[in-house]
Design a protein around this motif. Sequence first.
Motif, PDB file in Angstrom:
ATOM      1  N   ALA A  24       0.834  -1.210   0.000  1.00 36.97           N
ATOM      2  CA  ALA A  24       0.000   0.000   0.000  1.00 36.97           C
ATOM      3  C   ALA A  24       0.863   1.253   0.000  1.00 36.97           C
ATOM      4  CB  ALA A  24      -0.939  -0.004   1.207  1.00 36.97           C
ATOM      5  N   LYS A  25       1.903   1.249   0.807  1.00 37.71           N
ATOM      6  CA  LYS A  25       2.793   2.416   0.879  1.00 37.71           C
ATOM      7  C   LYS A  25       3.439   2.694  -0.481  1.00 37.71           C
ATOM      8  CE  LYS A  25       6.449   4.343   3.774  1.00 37.71           C
ATOM      9  NZ  LYS A  25       5.705   5.515   4.185  1.00 37.71           N
ATOM     10  N   ALA A  26       3.809   1.640  -1.197  1.00 37.04           N
ATOM     11  CA  ALA A  26       4.455   1.804  -2.502  1.00 37.04           C
ATOM     12  C   ALA A  26       3.470   2.184  -3.605  1.00 37.04           C
ATOM     13  CB  ALA A  26       5.174   0.513  -2.895  1.00 37.04           C
ATOM     14  N   THR A  27       2.192   1.828  -3.468  1.00 38.94           N
ATOM     15  CA  THR A  27       1.237   2.051  -4.560  1.00 38.94           C
ATOM     16  C   THR A  27       0.328   3.248  -4.379  1.00 38.94           C
ATOM     17  OG1 THR A  27      -0.400   0.571  -3.558  1.00 38.94           O
ATOM     18  CG2 THR A  27       1.107  -0.396  -5.168  1.00 38.94           C
ATOM     19  N   TRP A  28      -0.004   3.597  -3.149  1.00 39.41           N
ATOM     20  CA  TRP A  28      -1.071   4.564  -2.897  1.00 39.41           C
ATOM     21  C   TRP A  28      -0.802   5.924  -3.542  1.00 39.41           C
ATOM     22  CZ3 TRP A  28      -5.834   3.739  -1.551  1.00 39.41           C
ATOM     23  CH2 TRP A  28      -6.625   4.807  -1.132  1.00 39.41           C
ATOM     24  N   GLU A  29       0.291   6.554  -3.182  1.00 33.30           N
ATOM     25  CA  GLU A  29       0.573   7.899  -3.695  1.00 33.30           C
ATOM     26  C   GLU A  29       0.792   7.902  -5.215  1.00 33.30           C
ATOM     27  OE1 GLU A  29       2.482  11.530  -4.826  1.00 33.30           O
ATOM     28  OE2 GLU A  29       3.480   9.585  -4.836  1.00 33.30           O
ATOM     29  N   PRO A  30       1.585   6.994  -5.781  1.00 36.96           N
ATOM     30  CA  PRO A  30       1.748   6.996  -7.241  1.00 36.96           C
ATOM     31  C   PRO A  30       0.434   6.752  -7.993  1.00 36.96           C
ATOM     32  CG  PRO A  30       3.482   5.691  -6.234  1.00 36.96           C
ATOM     33  CD  PRO A  30       2.491   6.040  -5.141  1.00 36.96           C
ATOM     34  N   THR A  31      -0.451   5.969  -7.418  1.00 40.69           N
ATOM     35  CA  THR A  31      -1.723   5.679  -8.077  1.00 40.69           C
ATOM     36  C   THR A  31      -2.620   6.911  -8.124  1.00 40.69           C
ATOM     37  OG1 THR A  31      -1.650   3.356  -7.417  1.00 40.69           O
ATOM     38  CG2 THR A  31      -3.822   4.254  -7.971  1.00 40.69           C
ATOM     39  N   TYR A  32      -2.626   7.690  -7.068  1.00 41.64           N
ATOM     40  CA  TYR A  32      -3.618   8.756  -6.941  1.00 41.64           C
ATOM     41  C   TYR A  32      -3.085  10.175  -7.081  1.00 41.64           C
ATOM     42  CZ  TYR A  32      -6.612   4.936  -5.683  1.00 41.64           C
ATOM     43  OH  TYR A  32      -7.321   3.763  -5.725  1.00 41.64           O
ATOM     44  N   ARG A  33      -1.792  10.371  -7.210  1.00 42.54           N
ATOM     45  CA  ARG A  33      -1.252  11.739  -7.214  1.00 42.54           C
ATOM     46  C   ARG A  33      -1.742  12.595  -8.369  1.00 42.54           C
ATOM     47  NH1 ARG A  33       4.606   9.694  -7.558  1.00 42.54           N
ATOM     48  NH2 ARG A  33       4.624   8.789  -9.631  1.00 42.54           N
ATOM     49  N   GLU A  34      -2.097  11.999  -9.498  1.00 37.01           N
ATOM     50  CA  GLU A  34      -2.616  12.760 -10.638  1.00 37.01           C
ATOM     51  C   GLU A  34      -4.135  12.923 -10.569  1.00 37.01           C
ATOM     52  OE1 GLU A  34      -0.561  14.154 -12.897  1.00 37.01           O
ATOM     53  OE2 GLU A  34       1.137  13.288 -11.798  1.00 37.01           O
ATOM     54  N   ILE A  35      -4.765  12.274  -9.596  1.00 35.73           N
ATOM     55  CA  ILE A  35      -6.226  12.225  -9.526  1.00 35.73           C
ATOM     56  C   ILE A  35      -6.767  13.021  -8.338  1.00 35.73           C
ATOM     57  CG2 ILE A  35      -8.197  10.662  -9.250  1.00 35.73           C
ATOM     58  CD1 ILE A  35      -6.434   8.437 -10.447  1.00 35.73           C
ATOM     59  N   LEU A  36      -6.094  12.895  -7.178  1.00 37.53           N
ATOM     60  CA  LEU A  36      -6.581  13.479  -5.928  1.00 37.53           C
ATOM     61  C   LEU A  36      -5.576  14.486  -5.375  1.00 37.53           C
ATOM     62  CD1 LEU A  36      -7.671  10.145  -4.175  1.00 37.53           C
ATOM     63  CD2 LEU A  36      -9.110  11.681  -5.530  1.00 37.53           C
ATOM     64  N   SER A  37      -6.057  15.358  -4.509  1.00 36.87           N
ATOM     65  CA  SER A  37      -5.154  16.302  -3.847  1.00 36.87           C
ATOM     66  C   SER A  37      -4.268  15.543  -2.859  1.00 36.87           C
ATOM     67  CB  SER A  37      -5.954  17.369  -3.097  1.00 36.87           C
ATOM     68  OG  SER A  37      -6.591  16.797  -1.970  1.00 36.87           O
ATOM     69  N   LYS A  38      -3.142  16.113  -2.536  1.00 40.49           N
ATOM     70  CA  LYS A  38      -2.229  15.514  -1.553  1.00 40.49           C
ATOM     71  C   LYS A  38      -2.950  15.348  -0.210  1.00 40.49           C
ATOM     72  CE  LYS A  38       2.070  14.682   0.134  1.00 40.49           C
ATOM     73  NZ  LYS A  38       1.981  13.470   0.932  1.00 40.49           N
ATOM     74  N   ALA A  39      -3.745  16.345   0.157  1.00 39.18           N
ATOM     75  CA  ALA A  39      -4.475  16.271   1.425  1.00 39.18           C
ATOM     76  C   ALA A  39      -5.443  15.088   1.437  1.00 39.18           C
ATOM     77  CB  ALA A  39      -5.232  17.572   1.679  1.00 39.18           C
ATOM     78  N   GLN A  40      -6.150  14.855   0.332  1.00 39.99           N
ATOM     79  CA  GLN A  40      -7.080  13.728   0.277  1.00 39.99           C
ATOM     80  C   GLN A  40      -6.333  12.401   0.267  1.00 39.99           C
ATOM     81  OE1 GLN A  40     -10.171  13.888  -2.698  1.00 39.99           O
ATOM     82  NE2 GLN A  40     -10.955  11.877  -2.150  1.00 39.99           N
ATOM     83  N   ILE A  41      -5.240  12.317  -0.468  1.00 36.63           N
ATOM     84  CA  ILE A  41      -4.428  11.091  -0.480  1.00 36.63           C
ATOM     85  C   ILE A  41      -3.980  10.754   0.929  1.00 36.63           C
ATOM     86  CG2 ILE A  41      -2.192  10.135  -1.197  1.00 36.63           C
ATOM     87  CD1 ILE A  41      -2.572  11.718  -3.850  1.00 36.63           C
ATOM     88  N   ASP A  42      -3.428  11.732   1.635  1.00 41.49           N
ATOM     89  CA  ASP A  42      -2.929  11.502   2.997  1.00 41.49           C
ATOM     90  C   ASP A  42      -4.064  11.104   3.943  1.00 41.49           C
ATOM     91  OD1 ASP A  42      -0.409  12.141   2.060  1.00 41.49           O
ATOM     92  OD2 ASP A  42      -0.402  14.162   2.927  1.00 41.49           O
ATOM     93  N   TYR A  43      -5.192  11.801   3.852  1.00 36.19           N
ATOM     94  CA  TYR A  43      -6.317  11.509   4.728  1.00 36.19           C
ATOM     95  C   TYR A  43      -6.815  10.075   4.514  1.00 36.19           C
ATOM     96  CZ  TYR A  43     -10.953  11.506   6.762  1.00 36.19           C
ATOM     97  OH  TYR A  43     -12.048  11.180   7.509  1.00 36.19           O
TER      98      TYR A  43
END
Length: 170
Positions: A24-43
Amino acid sequence: MLTDTSVLIKEVTQNEISDVLSIAKATWEPTYREILSKAQIDYMYEEIYTATAVEKQIRDQGHTFLILYVADAAVGYASYSLREDKERVYKVHKLHIHPDFQGQKYGRTLVGHLEKEVKNRGARMLEMNVNRYNPAVRFYERCGYQQAREENTPIGDFWMNDFVMYKELY
């Protein structure tokens, strides 16, 4: 459990939760960084991917997690549960393949195994929510899933803007 010379898919126990979190740590941010805000990804990550959160999903929400290993390396995971509001319909909650292993048919292997597992439990349909802007929509379409509708779901101060996708299991 599915095995061949190098692939193993098994149900997650307490011992494998750390492997799920590592993927999850390796996939989450790369998967969503172009789609969601950083704040939403982190939350969302903090809400879904702590050891306590995964344990609660298994214990209290009836989620079954599967993990895919290739030559003893944790490569991907999925989670699903029976929808209590629809007879013989199961829902995929998560499915991620480590970025280093994407494009090598492991996602299709995991989806196929998950479909067989829920079918053996009596499922007639499998459905999932996929962010409308996630390129994985096309992957799921290639696996035979169709878009049923759009759904906007609040999560904290944010919204998940998804397609609900489904596949009839015969």
